[in-house]
Design a protein around this motif. Sequence first.
Motif, PDB file in Angstrom:
ATOM      1  N   HIS A 315       1.003 -15.973  13.168  1.00  0.00           N
ATOM      2  CA  HIS A 315       1.055 -14.729  12.390  1.00  0.00           C
ATOM      3  C   HIS A 315      -0.354 -14.310  11.965  1.00  0.00           C
ATOM      4  N   GLY A 316      -1.127 -15.251  11.466  1.00  0.00           N
ATOM      5  CA  GLY A 316      -2.492 -14.952  11.055  1.00  0.00           C
ATOM      6  C   GLY A 316      -3.365 -14.507  12.213  1.00  0.00           C
ATOM      7  N   GLN A 317      -3.202 -15.144  13.374  1.00  0.00           N
ATOM      8  CA  GLN A 317      -3.994 -14.766  14.551  1.00  0.00           C
ATOM      9  C   GLN A 317      -3.640 -13.356  15.020  1.00  0.00           C
ATOM     10  N   VAL A 318      -2.334 -13.048  15.068  1.00  0.00           N
ATOM     11  CA  VAL A 318      -1.904 -11.721  15.527  1.00  0.00           C
ATOM     12  C   VAL A 318      -2.372 -10.645  14.552  1.00  0.00           C
ATOM     13  N   ARG A 319      -2.298 -10.947  13.271  1.00  0.00           N
ATOM     14  CA  ARG A 319      -2.750  -9.969  12.277  1.00  0.00           C
ATOM     15  C   ARG A 319      -4.235  -9.665  12.458  1.00  0.00           C
ATOM     16  N   GLU A 320      -5.036 -10.683  12.736  1.00  0.00           N
ATOM     17  CA  GLU A 320      -6.467 -10.466  12.977  1.00  0.00           C
ATOM     18  C   GLU A 320      -6.688  -9.617  14.226  1.00  0.00           C
ATOM     19  N   CYS A 321      -5.869  -9.820  15.260  1.00  0.00           N
ATOM     20  CA  CYS A 321      -5.978  -9.021  16.493  1.00  0.00           C
ATOM     21  C   CYS A 321      -5.707  -7.549  16.211  1.00  0.00           C
ATOM     22  N   VAL A 322      -4.642  -7.293  15.466  1.00  0.00           N
ATOM     23  CA  VAL A 322      -4.270  -5.910  15.154  1.00  0.00           C
ATOM     24  C   VAL A 322      -5.362  -5.236  14.341  1.00  0.00           C
ATOM     25  N   HIS A 323      -5.879  -5.924  13.334  1.00  0.00           N
ATOM     26  CA  HIS A 323      -6.906  -5.342  12.467  1.00  0.00           C
ATOM     27  C   HIS A 323      -8.225  -5.146  13.205  1.00  0.00           C
ATOM     28  N   ARG A 324      -8.498  -5.983  14.174  1.00  0.00           N
ATOM     29  CA  ARG A 324      -9.728  -5.840  14.943  1.00  0.00           C
ATOM     30  C   ARG A 324      -9.683  -4.576  15.810  1.00  0.00           C
ATOM     31  N   ILE A 325      -8.527  -4.296  16.395  1.00  0.00           N
ATOM     32  CA  ILE A 325      -8.390  -3.115  17.257  1.00  0.00           C
ATOM     33  C   ILE A 325      -8.183  -1.846  16.430  1.00  0.00           C
ATOM     34  N   ALA A 329      -4.357   0.036  10.635  1.00  0.00           N
ATOM     35  CA  ALA A 329      -2.957  -0.308  10.865  1.00  0.00           C
ATOM     36  C   ALA A 329      -2.625  -1.649  10.215  1.00  0.00           C
ATOM     37  N   SER A 330      -1.337  -1.945  10.140  1.00  0.00           N
ATOM     38  CA  SER A 330      -0.880  -3.225   9.594  1.00  0.00           C
ATOM     39  C   SER A 330       0.388  -3.640  10.325  1.00  0.00           C
ATOM     40  N   LEU A 331       0.795  -4.912  10.165  1.00  0.00           N
ATOM     41  CA  LEU A 331       2.012  -5.359  10.832  1.00  0.00           C
ATOM     42  C   LEU A 331       2.972  -5.987   9.843  1.00  0.00           C
ATOM     43  N   THR A 388       0.643   7.537   5.545  1.00  0.00           N
ATOM     44  CA  THR A 388      -0.254   6.555   4.965  1.00  0.00           C
ATOM     45  C   THR A 388       0.301   5.191   5.325  1.00  0.00           C
ATOM     46  N   VAL A 389      -0.555   4.299   5.750  1.00  0.00           N
ATOM     47  CA  VAL A 389      -0.058   2.979   6.120  1.00  0.00           C
ATOM     48  C   VAL A 389       0.386   2.284   4.842  1.00  0.00           C
ATOM     49  N   ASN A 390       1.647   2.471   4.492  1.00  0.00           N
ATOM     50  CA  ASN A 390       2.133   1.947   3.222  1.00  0.00           C
ATOM     51  C   ASN A 390       2.944   0.684   3.430  1.00  0.00           C
ATOM     52  N   SER A 391       2.298  -0.348   3.899  1.00  0.00           N
ATOM     53  CA  SER A 391       2.963  -1.634   4.034  1.00  0.00           C
ATOM     54  C   SER A 391       2.054  -2.737   3.535  1.00  0.00           C
ATOM     55  N   LEU A 392       2.654  -3.672   2.856  1.00  0.00           N
ATOM     56  CA  LEU A 392       1.911  -4.838   2.403  1.00  0.00           C
ATOM     57  C   LEU A 392       2.430  -6.038   3.161  1.00  0.00           C
ATOM     58  N   GLU A 393       1.552  -6.721   3.848  1.00  0.00           N
ATOM     59  CA  GLU A 393       1.981  -7.807   4.704  1.00  0.00           C
ATOM     60  C   GLU A 393       2.187  -9.092   3.907  1.00  0.00           C
ATOM     61  N   SER A 394       3.067  -9.912   4.454  1.00  0.00           N
ATOM     62  CA  SER A 394       3.281 -11.212   3.823  1.00  0.00           C
ATOM     63  C   SER A 394       2.144 -12.153   4.176  1.00  0.00           C
TER      64      SER A 394
END
Length: 394
Positions: A315-325, A329-331, A388-394
């Motif tokens: 989960h942490g690795q995928v989140r870093e991938c999304v934020h890098r690109i 955005a958020s997941l 607005t990206v209105n999500s807070l990730e776990s």
Amino acid sequence: MFDSVMKLLVKGYGTAADPKIREKSGRAAGTVGIATNLLLFLIKFLAGFFSHSLAIMADAVNNLTDSGSSIIMLVGFKLAGKPADEKHPFGHARIEYLCGVIVSFIVLFLGLQLGMSSVEKILTPEETEYGVLAFCVLGASILIKLWQCFFYRSVGRKIQSEAIYATSSDSRNDVIATAVVLLGALLTRLTGVNLDGFLGLAVAVFIVGSGVKLIMETGDPLLGMAPDEELVRSIYEKILTYPGVIGIHDLTVHNYGVGRCFASVHCEVPAEEDILISHDIIDNIERDFLKDMGIHLVIHLDPVVTGDERTNALHGQVRECVHRIYPQASLHDFRVVWGITHSNVLFDVAAPFSLEDSDDVIQDRISQEIQLLDPSYRAVITIDRESTVNSLES
């Protein structure tokens, strides 16, 4: 001063979050508008008739129509106060927005009508005789309309009414229109050059532009607007104060009029927790939001596995991938179906509308990054578009 006038007309004026007092305040403001505009129509029409001034008589008709606008506002507040029924389960409060649009179209119509009359006056000028009476009436009219403008603005701000704000703008336009007529009368009196038609046309152009702007502003709530960022932030902060909630996403807010706010949101909770305990927390949140913020909140429960270290690491690795690109955005809703030959990595990506890449492009770029982590990973991605990206990730 304006609060004092309203307190004389409405008992309890200024009481927060009281729909009955708000309705009475709107109706009282409409009644004040009707009375003052009828008075202005009468004195202006007589002054225009005796001075043979088309501009003054057109201004008088404008005030008569303003009385119609006040009647629309008065009726609108009465209808908006009706309770919900079978055909309108969310109430009738949006009628107030509709009244604001109607008033805006009236402003536009008056501007066009004044423009046509002014062109006729330019093509076929008539001699005007401005006397002391005409100047006194125009001066008094400016003062009354200026008072009206600030009165409506004060009431509109106090009870948060788009319809009254629109009427305040209309009164401001009347102040400008009458001031231009007065200026034209003075120039005509001093120079003998009849500028009545030209000045009337200039006022008409201003009113038309103002009418178009008002239509856009008052029509936005009917079309559906993105929630205020401060409101979104306060909703998130409040929900996260409850124990057991580890993430929030997919917030949707619908405004059906002042005091009629409905919202839905997904709350992530530990999958290991007893479902009855999590459900009790959600019930408390929904009840507290209605009591504290007047928001009818519906919460969808999303259980999230928190005890699997392997899943948490990915989960942490995928989140870093999304934020890098896509930093904006958020997941959320992350889960993994582990397999022998391959593993499905499923999650949603919240992307703002301002992100120019298409959903397919976003999915492809993120999938390629995840494949670099491990060729056996197969990404299953759902794209959520949000203002607005209105999500807070776990």
